[in-house]
Design an enzyme around this catalytic site. Sequence first.
Site, PDB file in Angstrom:
ATOM      1  N   ASN A   1      23.023  24.762 -14.776  1.00 41.10           N
ATOM      2  CA  ASN A   1      23.746  25.850 -14.076  1.00 41.10           C
ATOM      3  C   ASN A   1      24.196  25.286 -12.738  1.00 41.10           C
ATOM      4  O   ASN A   1      23.699  24.238 -12.304  1.00 41.10           O
ATOM      5  CB  ASN A   1      22.801  27.040 -13.831  1.00 41.10           C
ATOM      6  CG  ASN A   1      21.577  26.640 -13.021  1.00 41.10           C
ATOM      7  OD1 ASN A   1      20.597  26.118 -13.583  1.00 41.10           O
ATOM      8  ND2 ASN A   1      21.638  26.831 -11.720  1.00 41.10           N
TER       9      ASN A   1
ATOM     10  N   ALA B   1      15.688  20.186 -16.317  1.00 46.73           N
ATOM     11  CA  ALA B   1      16.846  21.054 -16.133  1.00 46.73           C
ATOM     12  C   ALA B   1      17.006  21.236 -14.625  1.00 46.73           C
ATOM     13  O   ALA B   1      16.012  21.397 -13.920  1.00 46.73           O
ATOM     14  CB  ALA B   1      16.581  22.398 -16.793  1.00 46.73           C
TER      15      ALA B   1
ATOM     16  N   SER C   1      12.533  21.463 -19.709  1.00 44.66           N
ATOM     17  CA  SER C   1      12.834  22.747 -20.353  1.00 44.66           C
ATOM     18  C   SER C   1      14.024  22.633 -21.287  1.00 44.66           C
ATOM     19  O   SER C   1      15.088  22.156 -20.885  1.00 44.66           O
ATOM     20  CB  SER C   1      13.216  23.809 -19.314  1.00 44.66           C
ATOM     21  OG  SER C   1      12.237  23.937 -18.346  1.00 44.66           O
TER      22      SER C   1
ATOM     23  N   HIS D   1       4.018  22.960 -14.242  1.00 39.97           N
ATOM     24  CA  HIS D   1       4.757  23.139 -12.986  1.00 39.97           C
ATOM     25  C   HIS D   1       3.820  23.624 -11.890  1.00 39.97           C
ATOM     26  O   HIS D   1       2.933  24.430 -12.144  1.00 39.97           O
ATOM     27  CB  HIS D   1       5.879  24.163 -13.183  1.00 39.97           C
ATOM     28  CG  HIS D   1       6.896  23.768 -14.199  1.00 39.97           C
ATOM     29  ND1 HIS D   1       6.779  24.089 -15.532  1.00 39.97           N
ATOM     30  CD2 HIS D   1       8.056  23.075 -14.077  1.00 39.97           C
ATOM     31  CE1 HIS D   1       7.820  23.608 -16.192  1.00 39.97           C
ATOM     32  NE2 HIS D   1       8.613  22.985 -15.334  1.00 39.97           N
TER      33      HIS D   1
ATOM     34  N   HIS E   1      17.538  31.831 -16.310  1.00 35.36           N
ATOM     35  CA  HIS E   1      16.783  30.926 -17.194  1.00 35.36           C
ATOM     36  C   HIS E   1      17.403  30.814 -18.598  1.00 35.36           C
ATOM     37  O   HIS E   1      17.156  29.829 -19.277  1.00 35.36           O
ATOM     38  CB  HIS E   1      15.298  31.339 -17.301  1.00 35.36           C
ATOM     39  CG  HIS E   1      14.358  30.176 -17.554  1.00 35.36           C
ATOM     40  ND1 HIS E   1      13.977  29.297 -16.555  1.00 35.36           N
ATOM     41  CD2 HIS E   1      13.744  29.725 -18.682  1.00 35.36           C
ATOM     42  CE1 HIS E   1      13.168  28.368 -17.063  1.00 35.36           C
ATOM     43  NE2 HIS E   1      13.007  28.603 -18.356  1.00 35.36           N
TER      44      HIS E   1
ATOM     45  N   TYR F   1       4.695  25.660  -9.703  1.00 37.45           N
ATOM     46  CA  TYR F   1       4.939  27.100  -9.514  1.00 37.45           C
ATOM     47  C   TYR F   1       4.134  27.974 -10.473  1.00 37.45           C
ATOM     48  O   TYR F   1       3.991  29.173 -10.257  1.00 37.45           O
ATOM     49  CB  TYR F   1       6.436  27.443  -9.595  1.00 37.45           C
ATOM     50  CG  TYR F   1       7.115  27.241 -10.940  1.00 37.45           C
ATOM     51  CD1 TYR F   1       6.822  28.063 -12.030  1.00 37.45           C
ATOM     52  CD2 TYR F   1       8.068  26.251 -11.107  1.00 37.45           C
ATOM     53  CE1 TYR F   1       7.452  27.876 -13.256  1.00 37.45           C
ATOM     54  CE2 TYR F   1       8.704  26.058 -12.327  1.00 37.45           C
ATOM     55  CZ  TYR F   1       8.393  26.871 -13.391  1.00 37.45           C
ATOM     56  OH  TYR F   1       9.000  26.690 -14.592  1.00 37.45           O
ATOM     57  N   GLU F   2       3.606  27.377 -11.535  1.00 36.26           N
ATOM     58  CA  GLU F   2       2.736  28.145 -12.442  1.00 36.26           C
ATOM     59  C   GLU F   2       1.317  28.255 -11.886  1.00 36.26           C
ATOM     60  O   GLU F   2       0.455  28.857 -12.523  1.00 36.26           O
ATOM     61  CB  GLU F   2       2.669  27.458 -13.811  1.00 36.26           C
ATOM     62  CG  GLU F   2       3.980  27.424 -14.561  1.00 36.26           C
ATOM     63  CD  GLU F   2       3.884  26.535 -15.801  1.00 36.26           C
ATOM     64  OE1 GLU F   2       3.649  27.094 -16.889  1.00 36.26           O
ATOM     65  OE2 GLU F   2       4.023  25.304 -15.691  1.00 36.26           O
TER      66      GLU F   2
ATOM     67  N   HIS G   1       9.007  25.125 -23.976  1.00 36.27           N
ATOM     68  CA  HIS G   1       8.026  24.043 -23.924  1.00 36.27           C
ATOM     69  C   HIS G   1       7.008  24.280 -25.026  1.00 36.27           C
ATOM     70  O   HIS G   1       6.458  25.366 -25.128  1.00 36.27           O
ATOM     71  CB  HIS G   1       7.288  24.073 -22.590  1.00 36.27           C
ATOM     72  CG  HIS G   1       8.098  23.588 -21.434  1.00 36.27           C
ATOM     73  ND1 HIS G   1       8.441  22.280 -21.273  1.00 36.27           N
ATOM     74  CD2 HIS G   1       8.607  24.239 -20.374  1.00 36.27           C
ATOM     75  CE1 HIS G   1       9.136  22.144 -20.159  1.00 36.27           C
ATOM     76  NE2 HIS G   1       9.263  23.316 -19.592  1.00 36.27           N
TER      77      HIS G   1
ATOM     78  N   MET H   1      12.594  22.284 -10.108  1.00 33.63           N
ATOM     79  CA  MET H   1      11.232  22.675  -9.736  1.00 33.63           C
ATOM     80  C   MET H   1      10.168  21.774 -10.366  1.00 33.63           C
ATOM     81  O   MET H   1       9.048  22.216 -10.618  1.00 33.63           O
ATOM     82  CB  MET H   1      10.999  24.129 -10.150  1.00 33.63           C
ATOM     83  CG  MET H   1      12.009  25.102  -9.551  1.00 33.63           C
ATOM     84  SD  MET H   1      11.799  26.756 -10.228  1.00 33.63           S
ATOM     85  CE  MET H   1      13.317  27.560  -9.705  1.00 33.63           C
ATOM     86  N   SER H   2      10.531  20.543 -10.642  1.00 32.40           N
ATOM     87  CA  SER H   2       9.556  19.628 -11.258  1.00 32.40           C
ATOM     88  C   SER H   2       9.845  18.203 -10.788  1.00 32.40           C
ATOM     89  O   SER H   2      10.436  18.008  -9.736  1.00 32.40           O
ATOM     90  CB  SER H   2       9.679  19.710 -12.786  1.00 32.40           C
ATOM     91  OG  SER H   2      10.954  19.265 -13.211  1.00 32.40           O
TER      92      SER H   2
HETATM   93  N1  HPA Z   1      17.262  25.864  -9.092  1.00 29.93           N
HETATM   94  C1  HPA Z   1      16.017  25.370  -9.257  1.00 29.93           C
HETATM   95  N2  HPA Z   1      15.572  24.892 -10.419  1.00 29.93           N
HETATM   96  C2  HPA Z   1      16.420  24.920 -11.465  1.00 29.93           C
HETATM   97  C3  HPA Z   1      17.722  25.422 -11.366  1.00 29.93           C
HETATM   98  C4  HPA Z   1      18.159  25.913 -10.103  1.00 29.93           C
HETATM   99  O1  HPA Z   1      19.311  26.383  -9.933  1.00 29.93           O
HETATM  100  N3  HPA Z   1      18.299  25.310 -12.600  1.00 29.93           N
HETATM  101  C5  HPA Z   1      17.365  24.736 -13.417  1.00 29.93           C
HETATM  102  N4  HPA Z   1      16.222  24.498 -12.727  1.00 29.93           N
END
Ligand code: HPA
Length: 282
Positions: free
Chosen positions: A233, A120, A37, A90, A245, A92-93, A68, A209-210
């Site tokens: 973050n 990320a 991302s 992903h 995000h 999660y999608e 993306h 998450m990937s």
């Molecule tokens: N948690 C999960 N996935 C992420 C995060 C997070 O804090 N930041 C970027 N992808």
Amino acid sequence: MSNTSQQELSEATLEQAAELLRRKGVGKPDATIILGSGLGKFTKAIQNPVVVPYSEIQGFPETGVAGHDGALYFGDVGKRKVLAWSGRFHHYEGYPFDRTVLPVRVAAALGCNTLVVTNAAGGINFRFNVGDLMLIDDIISLPVRVSPHTRKFRHRYANDSLVNEVTHLAAKAGIAVTRGTYLYAKGPTYETKAEIRAFRIMGADAVGMSTAAELNEAIRLEMACLGISLITNLATGVSKEKLDHSEIAEAASLREKDLIELITRILSDPETPIYKPEYRFR
Ligand code: HPA
């Protein structure tokens, strides 16, 4: 042609996808890279690119996440042929892991045996700051069968020696990197404070998450592979900031130049360790 069915993809479908890409001018890649991302700008560093939207490839879903673009780029990075995937799938999608690892499988079908994955991630380690680049030296992903095609016991990603060598390469280029363990969390909601505390006790330095499935699939296919996280973050509870995000694009713009330079060196520096045969998982 898009197809998001739950069925596992056959070798014949993969071979068809590879054949279509060859017809469009995609050759045998020395390496393939999946761009996370907000990190898609690396595609601009690819010379003489052949660009193919995912929508034209058999079995590929469309991507739908901000940051993306949903296309592959094949071209030159220094003296190396690189296949870059701008846009990933992903879990999660709603995609089964089988689909999330498509770029790895298609690259392998084209004869590629080296993978770099970027993402990320949220920083769990108290020493991490937003904008840190973390070379992934190990992974936590539970339940563990994230490579959908793995049918037997085998060792999994643990990449200390390659990470040591890439750390030296980065130091020579004057690019600050850190290292750590990436924990895969399914998402798409961010974690709770208690989960992050638990993950820290488990030994995780960052969460995302990937990536875990892609790296494990590459290991199954006996490729060399390396994951790099951009800490966009601090994870829930590590700082007081609310996560939404948008910080991904901000952090990406902080370190974009460094990350592109680092990836370019990893893929094309004459001294790059990633093509050494000993780093292929077997
Ligand atoms: N948690 C999960 N996935 C992420 C995060 C997070 O804090 N930041 C970027 N992808």
